[in-house]
Design a protein around this motif. Structure first.
Motif, PDB file in Angstrom:
ATOM      1  N   ASP A 184       0.853  -1.178   0.000  1.00  0.00           N
ATOM      2  CA  ASP A 184       0.000   0.000   0.000  1.00  0.00           C
ATOM      3  C   ASP A 184       0.896   1.237   0.000  1.00  0.00           C
ATOM      4  O   ASP A 184       1.701   1.419   0.908  1.00  0.00           O
ATOM      5  CB  ASP A 184      -0.899  -0.009   1.245  1.00  0.00           C
ATOM      6  N   LYS A 186       0.363   4.257   0.652  1.00  0.00           N
ATOM      7  CA  LYS A 186      -0.121   5.382   1.452  1.00  0.00           C
ATOM      8  C   LYS A 186       0.995   6.033   2.270  1.00  0.00           C
ATOM      9  O   LYS A 186       1.105   7.262   2.316  1.00  0.00           O
ATOM     10  CB  LYS A 186      -1.252   4.917   2.375  1.00  0.00           C
ATOM     11  N   GLU A 189       3.399   7.926   0.082  1.00  0.00           N
ATOM     12  CA  GLU A 189       2.815   9.194  -0.336  1.00  0.00           C
ATOM     13  C   GLU A 189       2.897  10.228   0.782  1.00  0.00           C
ATOM     14  O   GLU A 189       3.131  11.421   0.528  1.00  0.00           O
ATOM     15  CB  GLU A 189       1.362   8.998  -0.770  1.00  0.00           C
ATOM     16  N   ARG A 190       2.713   9.784   2.019  1.00  0.00           N
ATOM     17  CA  ARG A 190       2.836  10.701   3.151  1.00  0.00           C
ATOM     18  C   ARG A 190       4.258  11.261   3.232  1.00  0.00           C
ATOM     19  O   ARG A 190       4.458  12.459   3.441  1.00  0.00           O
ATOM     20  CB  ARG A 190       2.473   9.979   4.448  1.00  0.00           C
TER      21      ARG A 190
END
Length: 379
Positions: A184, A186, A189-190
């Motif tokens: 994932d 996520k 991206e953070r």
């Protein structure tokens, strides 16, 4: 490429790390004023990480893989929060919004972060340590020392052997997603969205925390500066450019763990454009003034590299780094740091190796970095 093997405490940890594509060592008993040597050693390992290096995970005598470090903003290592490379504690409420990993206050103990993805997959099936070692006994040196360590770095030969072993063990599982952990993006991206230069990793704060009365107290902090210095490929780098650099390399891998002899920095470079090793590097570090014994110590490592890796003295470049190199050490180097060897047949050519270089370091308090200067260059 090199490889890193990270030790985990549970399969749940493996699952989470694999799915997020982020690993961070947990620091225990964080000091208030200066880092301890084990902390500095962990920092050095992170500083040597490069994109494309492989990653593996160790739990209960099994090794899981295969991952690959990947860059975000042209780097694969980050501080979890600004000033995470400075000792001392802070509160979760104060730092939460600045942290890259911020699920709980336990994440405050995660100071450095590296980013990776499965390549080709992070398989759910691990391979037993004994099976790995027996798959290619001559290749494994550092892996035999994976004992009560948070992680270790392995060189290209060892990495290739481990990669092949895990891939062959999972050959029948290459197609089904149920056999590998999903990824994932996520958290990646953070990191991408939150990144500023405050999250970049350098050796400056590590060195600064080891300074007392303008003297560096720990050799490991000097190692951090050298590895950082080499990794940046500065045009003024007196050590040269090296494709692989590691610290605390085991020079006697089959001795009992308590008696292992370790060189401070080991590396190698490739012939430009080819995956063929051109030169090997050793650096022996003394935080204080060097003594004449360090010359014999460095030459012991030179001989070991010739026997175990290069089989050719001309492929070895060696350095002694100290705060001061007395004249007696220069004299000892000139008299003792010499090897004769032969090449060819009909006719045999006798050659001389004399490539042990001496470097003094000085801490620049104003600039907060270490300056290296070669003395008594080899004639």
């Amino acid at each position: 490429m090199a490889g890193y093997i990270f030790t985990l405490d549970s399969i749940d940890s493996l699952k989470k790390i694999a799915e997020t594509g982020v690993y961070s060592t947990k620091f225990k008993n964080i000091p208030e004023k200066s880092w301890r040597t084990p902390h500095e050693g962990t920092f050095v390992d992170y500083l040597s990480m490069k994109s494309e290096d492989n990653v593996y995970f160790f739990h209960k005598r099994k090794i899981y893989g295969i991952g690959k470090l990947i860059n975000i903003h042209n780097q694969c290592i980050f501080l979890n929060f600004p000033d995470a490379d400075k000792p001392g504690t802070t509160t979760f409420d104060v730092m939460k919004d600045k942290m890259l990993l911020n699920e709980s206050k336990e994440d405050l103990n995660k100071r450095f972060v590296c980013t990776f993805k499965g390549e080709p997959f992070l398989f759910k099936k691990g391979v037993d340590m004994d099976e790995v070692l027996s798959s290619n006994p001559n290749a494994f040196k550092m892996l035999r020392a994976l004992w009560k360590l948070s992680f270790i770095k392995i060189d290209e030969t060892e990495n290739k052997a481990l990669f092949d072993c895990i891939l062959k063990a999972n050959e029948s599982r290459m197609d089904g997603k149920e056999n590998s952990y999903p990824f994932d993006r996520k958290v990646h991206e953070r990191i991408k969205n939150k990144y500023t230069p405050e999250y970049s990793v350098t050796s400056k704060n590590i060195v600064k925390c080891a300074v007392k009365n303008n003297n560096i107290q720990h050799e490991m902090a000097i190692e951090a500066a050298i590895v950082d210095y080499i990794s940046r490929n500065d045009s003024n780098n007196i050590y040269g450019k090296w494709d692989y650099v590691s610290h605390q390399v085991i020079a006697s891998p089959f001795k009992p763990i308590d008696y292992m002899d370790k060189m401070d920095v080991f590396g190698y470079r490739y012939i430009k454009g080819y995956n063929t090793i051109s030169k090997y590097l050793i650096i022996e570090i003394k935080k204080d003034a060097a003594n004449i014994e360090v010359v014999d110590q460095a030459m012991k490592y030179v001989d070991w590299i010739e026997q175990e890796y290069s089989h050719d003295y001309s492929m070895i470049e060696a350095f002694i780094v100290a705060s001061c190199i007395p004249d007696e050490v220069v004299k000892k180097r000139n008299e003792s740091a010499l090897r004769f060897y032969t090449k060819g047949r009909n006719p045999v050519e006798t050659l001389r190796w004399k490539n042990l270089r001496l470097v003094e370091y000085q801490y620049n308090q104003k600039e907060n970095h270490i300056i290296f200067k070669e003395i008594a260059p080899i004639e």
